[in-house]
Scaffold this motif. Structure first.
Motif: not given
Length: 268
Positions: A2-3, A37-52, A72-77
């Motif tokens: 998991p990432t 938050g802006d960097e987080a959204v960008q990273l999710v789009g680039e890295l597609r992690p399982d969890l954020t 729905d791109a990543s499970q938010v915590v």
């Protein structure tokens, strides 16, 4: 394996969460970190992690705003210090949370929840019809969206005026200590001792600075070098020299009260 990515505007909090996660979940790979938050959204789009892991309150785009964009791109915590209302809401919703500062025992509970979530997602994906594609990590249902909206309204106020926790050194380790757990602060020429019921730690910030940053209804300055948690005060006594001393509940410590601060105890 998991990432995950971690988003928090405080580097120390990111480091602490990364360390605690590595202890509670060695298999989890932290593949990126974001300061807002802006960097987080960008990273999710680039890295597609399982969890954020998203801090709720960040400059610019908040964790709430980022969660809506991530969808729905990543499970938010959510990583939150606002347990007085957030915990109940998160318990009811399809969103996990970590309380600040992340304590090992509580984090292990969250990790077990997340493992179950990822297992369920993996099982659903394997059973999906060919070509159907993997399902969403978290279905941001109307109920959860409504919950996020309510929480966003509640935390829209400015950041708390007073310190919520203290960053202190214990040997080679750095600890995040909630201020309500601190019994008293006592300074010498170089360091300030932070005393809780369970531990003693050191910080470099002098009492005069702490007095301006801590809630005065919770911490009283009783000496130029001493601040005491009012909830920890058992009483006040005098020694044979006539000095007033504050007694601490459950501890042998006796803290001297300067004459200029005696007025605090007139009603006690």
């Amino acid at each position: 394996m998991p990432t995950a990515i971690i988003a928090d505007d405080e580097r120390l909090m990111r480091d602490l969460l990364r360390t605690r996660l590595s202890q509670a979940w060695p298999e989890l790979q932290i593949v990126g970190e974001a300061k807002n938050g802006d960097e987080a959204v960008q990273l999710v789009g680039e890295l597609r992690p399982d969890l954020t892991f998203l801090d709720i309150r960040m400059p610019g785009k908040t964790g709430m705003d980022a969660a809506r964009e991530i969808g729905d791109a990543s499970q938010v915590v959510f990583v939150t210090a606002y347990d007085e209302y957030a915990v109940e809401a998160f318990e009811r919703g399809a969103v996990d949370y970590v309380l600040k500062p992340p304590e090992p025992e509580r984090l292990r509970i969250t990790v077990e929840r997340l493992k179950e979530r990822l297992k369920e997602r993996s099982g659903t994906a394997e059973g999906a019809a060919p070509g159907a594609g993997a399902p969403a990590a978290v279905n941001m249902s109307d109920t959860v969206s409504a919950m996020l909206t309510q929480l966003a309204e509640k935390i829209a106020a400015p950041k708390p005026k007073y310190l919520q926790w203290i960053q202190a050194s214990i040997g080679q380790d750095l600890r995040m200590i909630p201020v309500e757990d601190i019994l008293f602060f006592r300074s010498d020429e170089k360091y300030t001792c932070v005393q809780t019921d369970k531990l003693e730690a050191l910080i470099r910030k002098p009492v005069r600075d702490l007095a301006e940053e801590l809630d005065p209804s919770l911490f009283w300055q009783i000496h130029r070098a001493t601040l005491v948690n009012v909830n920890a005060i058992e009483g006040v006594t005098r020694d044979i020299r006539g000095r007033h001393l504050v007694l601490i509940k459950g501890r042998p410590d006796k803290l001297e009260v300067s004459r200029s601060f005696l007025h605090l105890f007139k009603q006690m």
